[in-house]
Design an enzyme around this catalytic site. Structure first.
Site, short mmCIF file in Angstrom:
data_model
loop_
_atom_site.label_atom_id
_atom_site.label_comp_id
_atom_site.label_asym_id
_atom_site.label_seq_id
_atom_site.Cartn_x
_atom_site.Cartn_y
_atom_site.Cartn_z
N HIS A 112 3.81 -2.20 3.01
CA HIS A 112 3.83 -0.84 2.46
C HIS A 112 5.10 -0.58 1.64
CE1 HIS A 112 1.04 -0.72 5.87
NE2 HIS A 112 0.38 0.15 5.11
N ASP B 45 0.82 -1.22 0.00
CA ASP B 45 0.00 0.00 0.00
C ASP B 45 0.86 1.27 0.00
OD1 ASP B 45 -1.99 -1.86 0.35
OD2 ASP B 45 -2.78 -0.98 2.19
ZN LIG Z 1 -2.30 3.03 3.45
#
Ligand SMILES: [Zn+2]
Length: 467
Positions: free
Chosen positions: A429, A279
């Site tokens: 991430h 993400d």
């Molecule tokens: Zn996020």
């Protein structure tokens, strides 16, 4: 990035059954019809879609000093980033010290004023500028002192100023904390030289989007709501808006993932094999991840980053990974109005369309913030929520408030893999180099036998592709 801890996922017998049985594709096709207004918009407004084939960029095409190797550039990025984290942490401590000093100052002032009369309350008579104020004992009004009003005004003004300063400092500390938590800000505000490293200029605002929106540039962090004829708010359930972690006003039938870990029938939250997902990108750090991944993954991108790092975004796609939406600017959707939710989604789709020539099918809600109101809007776009059943909590490494380290993450990932028989959807991430380095190690632990999100559920990669 804050996600519900230890998602104890609700058992729903019908979860994803239609997706697994292949009905998702037909459903997707059906939903394509509803979301095709977006596609049509692009088609109608742009009869001659760009024929340019984007060349594959790699780090060697990045303008950099000729004597530096890719690894050196990444090392440099890593060191810079560490320095920024240290600097911000120090700034937060300094601000906290300042706050403490201000509080002490404020306390001594109030002590000074209260020493005029213990247990006294101040009363400044309104509308009588020349009258003296009365300091009255709180227990009874048997005894009063006269204090010059000018002195009281001075004290009151000083207190108000201190309070104001206090509030400003608090806000500053919060914003610095938010920056530490949200690497997007670290990249966009504090590392301008990475922008030059980041390959090429932002993606131009396309004419078809100007024709449709009347605007001529990409929006800031609060994108404007542009009404879409295929979104009908009458079909959106009236789930109350709630701020993050404020779940008191919410009923269970809202099926909130962030409050109750509730999964709906079309949410994707696990995988028959392992599946790493990333993400908050694309970012310059994404390039390193792409260079080291031994499997195909799914990247949930932020619109603001997509338009800022277009060639990194295209590299993700060209290397066979799938891209999904993670909103335009990482807002907690259950806290927004229906219109604001639409704006977050539509602008992320337009960013991806303008940059990659496709309309995404898969959506990862920031902070896991999704309930039946958000889902209803997502479905009208033809999209589905992708959650997770293992959070690496890699973002905690960026926040000094937590003490999580790399070793803990690798240990937890290994345990998860073993306990779940090599199955599961993993949340990571790629916005900063530190979490990218973790992702590379996690990829080694999990191995190359992985699936992308659409492969996990037998679904389509995108709602539509234009080239
Ligand atoms: Zn996020």
């Amino acid at each position: 990035m804050i996600s519900p801890t230890s998602p104890k996922l609700k058992q729903v017998s019908t979860i994803n059954s239609d997706i697994r049985s292949g009905r998702a594709s037909s459903k997707s096709a059906a939903s394509t019809a509803s979301s095709s207004s977006l596609s049509n918009t692009r088609n109608n407004r742009s009869p001659n879609p760009p024929t340019k084939r984007y060349s594959t960029h790699d780090i060697s095409s990045v303008p950099q000093s000729p004597e530096m190797s890719n690894e050196q550039v990444f090392d440099l990025m890593e060191k810079e980033q560490d320095k920024i984290v240290v600097k911000m942490t120090r700034e937060i401590s300094q601000l906290q010290e300042e706050l403490k000093a201000l509080r002490a100052q404020a306390n001594s002032r109030s002590r000074r004023s209260s020493s005029i009369s213990s247990n006294a309350s101040l009363e400044i008579p309104r509308g009588e500028p020349h009258a003296a104020a009365t300091i009255r004992r709180s227990s009874s009004s048997t005894h009063t002192h006269q204090v010059p009003q000018a002195q009281l005004h001075e004290l009151a003004q000083e207190n108000a100023a201190l309070r104001h300063e206090n509030e400003a400092l608090k806000r500053e500390i919060e914003s610095l904390r938010a920056q530490l938590r949200n690497p997007v800000c670290i990249y966009s505000s504090s590392l301008p030289h990475y922008t030059t490293l980041a390959v090429d200029p932002p993606v131009p605002f396309p004419q078809w989007l100007t024709d449709f929106t009347g605007l001529s540039q990409w929006p800031g962090l609060d994108p404007p709501y542009v009404p879409l004829d295929f979104i009908n708010f009458a079909n959106v359930p009236a789930v109350p808006q709630h701020a993050q972690a404020q779940c008191a006003t919410l009923f269970r039938d809202s099926c909130s993932f962030d409050c109750f870990n509730c999964i709906s029938f079309d949410d994707v939250y696990t995988c028959p094999q392992l599946s790493q997902t990333f993400d908050d990108g694309p970012s310059p750090a994404t390039i390193k991840l792409l260079d080291h991944l031994s499997s195909k993954s799914t990247f949930f991108t932020l619109g603001v980053n997509v338009v800022q790092y277009p060639s990194i975004y295209r590299q993700i796609v060209e290397r066979g990974h799938i891209v999904g939406s993670h909103t335009w600017s990482h807002k907690f959707l259950p806290g927004l109005s229906n219109e604001e939710i639409v704006a977050q989604i539509e602008w992320s789709i337009w960013a991806m369309n303008a940059t990659g020539g496709h309309i995404p099918k898969w959506f990862r809600p920031p902070y896991g913030g999704v309930d039946n109101r958000v889902r209803s809007i997502l479905r009208q776009f033809g999209m589905q929520s992708v959650l997770w059943n293992f959070d690496t909590f890699d973002w905690k490494l960026l926040d000094p408030a937590y003490s999580r380290d790399e070793k803990e993450i690798y240990r937890d990932v290994t345990k998860f893999r073993q306990a779940n028989n090599n199955q599961g959807l993993i949340l990571e991430h790629d916005a900063v180099i530190r979490t990218v380095n973790i992702a590379i190690e996690v990829n080694k632990i999990l191995g190359p036998s992985q699936l992308t999100v659409p492969q996990c559920v037998g679904g389509i990669d995108y709602i539509k592709r234009f080239n």
